[in-house]
Design an enzyme around this catalytic site. Structure first.
Site, PDB file in Angstrom:
ATOM      1  N   HIS A   1      31.350  38.204  40.115  1.00 44.68           N
ATOM      2  CA  HIS A   1      32.209  38.287  41.297  1.00 44.68           C
ATOM      3  C   HIS A   1      33.051  39.558  41.354  1.00 44.68           C
ATOM      4  CE1 HIS A   1      31.176  34.027  41.586  1.00 44.68           C
ATOM      5  NE2 HIS A   1      31.636  34.041  42.819  1.00 44.68           N
TER       6      HIS A   1
ATOM      7  N   CYS B   1      37.782  29.304  43.682  1.00 40.22           N
ATOM      8  CA  CYS B   1      36.339  29.481  43.904  1.00 40.22           C
ATOM      9  C   CYS B   1      35.581  28.956  42.690  1.00 40.22           C
ATOM     10  CB  CYS B   1      36.009  30.956  44.134  1.00 40.22           C
ATOM     11  SG  CYS B   1      34.237  31.259  44.337  1.00 40.22           S
TER      12      CYS B   1
ATOM     13  N   GLY C   1      33.143  33.175  37.235  1.00 39.69           N
ATOM     14  CA  GLY C   1      32.994  33.047  35.792  1.00 39.69           C
ATOM     15  C   GLY C   1      34.324  33.159  35.064  1.00 39.69           C
TER      16      GLY C   1
ATOM     17  N   GLY D   1      34.995  34.404  32.138  1.00 36.64           N
ATOM     18  CA  GLY D   1      35.216  35.635  31.377  1.00 36.64           C
ATOM     19  C   GLY D   1      36.036  36.653  32.125  1.00 36.64           C
ATOM     20  N   GLY D   2      35.613  37.023  33.319  1.00 35.14           N
ATOM     21  CA  GLY D   2      36.327  38.027  34.088  1.00 35.14           C
ATOM     22  C   GLY D   2      37.579  37.486  34.743  1.00 35.14           C
TER      23      GLY D   2
ATOM     24  N   TYR E   1      41.112  41.486  42.103  1.00 36.54           N
ATOM     25  CA  TYR E   1      40.569  41.918  43.389  1.00 36.54           C
ATOM     26  C   TYR E   1      40.302  43.423  43.326  1.00 36.54           C
ATOM     27  CZ  TYR E   1      42.374  37.394  44.998  1.00 36.54           C
ATOM     28  OH  TYR E   1      42.630  36.045  45.148  1.00 36.54           O
TER      29      TYR E   1
END
Length: 533
Positions: free
Chosen positions: A116, A178, A182, A184-185, A478
């Site tokens: 993402h 959402c 994931g 991780g990020g 973002y």
């Protein structure tokens, strides 16, 4: 030069992969991927052979593996740089081998959990690179007794929430809405969600982590030390290593929470309502989070209008919520029939924009909704924006069309945590954060891409006088390359200070010191990574 392989199934498979590549083994300087593939099976032998996890462009599954976690179609065109290989790691030794071999053979790695990244940096580079895909790392191990959970980096937020709810009805975790993002990020960038006013960000509730560093060592909080652990929680993990998993401290939630979504349009006076929202949403009790999300809809006459959804999450029941709202924010006109008392996990489904009553198993869906092309940006607001500026933003939205804005209130717990407690510095003094997002679809062509990006940049520029300044702050989750980037594989510290000051403010210099300590040769890098001194 003659290459000799032992007569084993593993060696024969590696030979088959290499021979399928369009390279000449007679040259004195083979393409870097050849040495990388040869190196992999020689490292960290344990468990499943690494060849099971390696995909090259000649493999029939390569494209589907690559595309499965590209969540922004701006970065899916034939012209987008592609990796020389994807390593879909299935165990820790695969991660270690990928790092060691990429480092030995001069390849960059991009680390992807959910895909993402707003600018595609988890699967794109403009130098020879491989993608380390973490989607097999999806274990979520919940321990209700000590109110914790170990979550691997490839697990989605939806999977994490679902697994927590399987074990307990009175615990949750503060993170994003959402479900396909994931872990991780998301966690390494901060982790923003609808319980942040009560419990802070995800990173404020993480108590341990497992990291593979540039030397292939696996470190936990104790062995990595407090400086590195501090940097991982909000400083962007991909600058420091590969995060294998996080240990979360679960938070208490009531058996029933209340959610609502009240919409107002221009014709219903939404400008005045949103203006008042700025004064009340950041000072509500901590149990209440009220997002204002504006987008373009058709009104009752079939004409385009701006509609703002006031989406609420209250850690309590309706009987307590209604008097609070009627006293402090009567302009919204919240009614009992607008309020829905649900379990915490059902509220997660509601916030993911699914209808009430949707089975919670929807949170395990990896594909999510149709993927658009999009561009996102962010701002922090410290003083209420004048009504005339709100009117201008609505006018700009009508001009752009495919644009939405989410205004997310701070205050509560967010104002109590020190700006230097984690790399995320946007604490006390911020009323709310704005996310700008414009999206479009493939059949609109390159002209649409250029137009939408130009228009969202224009709106962002017009907002300059009314948002934070010196620096103009931004949210790292973002990601926005417009605010500064080290392009063309550069690692210029002065350039990094430009975007680093916006994401991290005064914490940037400490992040640089940590980077210099853990990865002095800058193996882990991307366009907005932290460089060493």
């Amino acid at each position: 030069m003659t290459m000799k392989f032992p007569n084993s199934p593993l060696a024969l498979l590696i030979l088959s992969i290499l021979s399928s590549l369009s390279v000449s083994w007679a040259t004195s300087e083979p393409v870097p991927i050849n040495g990388f593939l040869e190196c992999l099976p020689k490292q960290f032998h344990s468990g499943r052979p690494i060849f099971e996890a390696v995909y090259t462009p000649q493999n029939t599954s390569f494209r589907s593996i690559l595309m499965a976690r590209i969540k922004n179609l701006r970065f899916s065109s034939p012209a987008t740089p592609k990796p020389l290989a994807i390593v879909a790691a299935k165990q820790e030794s695969h991660v270690q081998a990928t790092i060691v071999c990429a480092k030995q053979h001069g390849l960059q790695i991009r680390i992807r959990s959910g895909g993402h990244d707003f600018e595609g940096l988890s699967y794109i580079s403009h130098v020879p690179f491989v993608v380390l895909d973490m989607f097999h790392f999806q274990s979520v191990d919940v321990n209700v007794e000590d109110e914790s959970a170990w979550v691997e980096s490839g697990a989605t937020l939806g999977e994490t929430y679902y697994k927590i709810a399987e074990k307990t009805k009175v615990h949750g975790f503060p993170a994003g809405v959402c479900p396909t993002v994931g872990a991780g990020g998301h966690f390494s960038g901060g982790g923003y969600g609808n319980m942040m006013r009560k419990y802070g960000l995800s990173i404020d509730n993480i108590v341990d982590a497992k990291l593979v560093d540039a030397n292939g060592r696996i470190l936990d909080r104790k062995s990595m030390g407090e400086d590195i652990f501090w940097a991982l929680r909000g400083g962007g993990g991909a600058s420091f290593g590969v995060i294998l998993s996080w240990k979360l401290k679960l938070v208490r939630v009531p058996e029933k929470v209340t959610v609502f979504n009240v919409t107002k349009t221009l014709e219903q006076g939404v400008t005045d309502v949103l203006y008042k929202w700025q004064f009340v949403a950041p000072v509500f009790p901590k149990d209440l989070f009220l997002r204002a999300r504006s987008e373009i809809e058709n009104n009752t006459e079939g004409k385009k209008t701006v509609e703002v959804s006031f989406i609420g999450h209250f850690l309590g029941q309706t009987d307590k919520l209604l008097p609070l709202m009627n006293e402090t924010f009567p302009e919204l006109g919240l009614r009992r029939k607008d309020c829905h008392e649900v379990s915490w996990i059902e509220s997660v489904v509601f916030w993911a924009n699914f209808p009430l009553g949707t089975p919670i198993t929807i949170l395990l869906n990896q594909t999510g909704k149709p993927i658009p092309f999009y561009k996102g940006k962010s701002d922090y607001v410290k003083k209420p924006i004048p009504k005339k500026v709100i009117e201008y933003t609505f006018k700009a939205m009508l001009e752009i069309g495919n644009l939405w804005m989410a205004w997310n209130p701070h205050g509560g717990r967010m104002s109590e945590i020190s700006a230097s407690a984690t790399p995320y510095p946007h604490r006390a003094g911020n009323l709310y954060m704005i996310e700008y997002d414009t999206s479009w679809y493939q059949d609109e062509g390159i002209e649409a891409t250029n137009r939408y990006i130009h228009l969202i940049r224009k709106l962002y520029e017009k907002m300059t006088p009314f948002v934070s300044r010196n620096p103009r702050e931004a949210f790292q989750n973002y990601r926005d390359l417009d605010i500064g980037a080290n392009l063309y594989n550069q690692s210029n510290l002065l350039t990094a200070r430009v975007y680093g000051s916006k994401y991290f403010k005064g914490n940037f210099e400490r992040l640089v010191r940590v980077k210099t300590m853990v990865d002095p040769h800058n193996f882990f890098k991307h366009e907005q990574s932290i460089p060493p001194i």
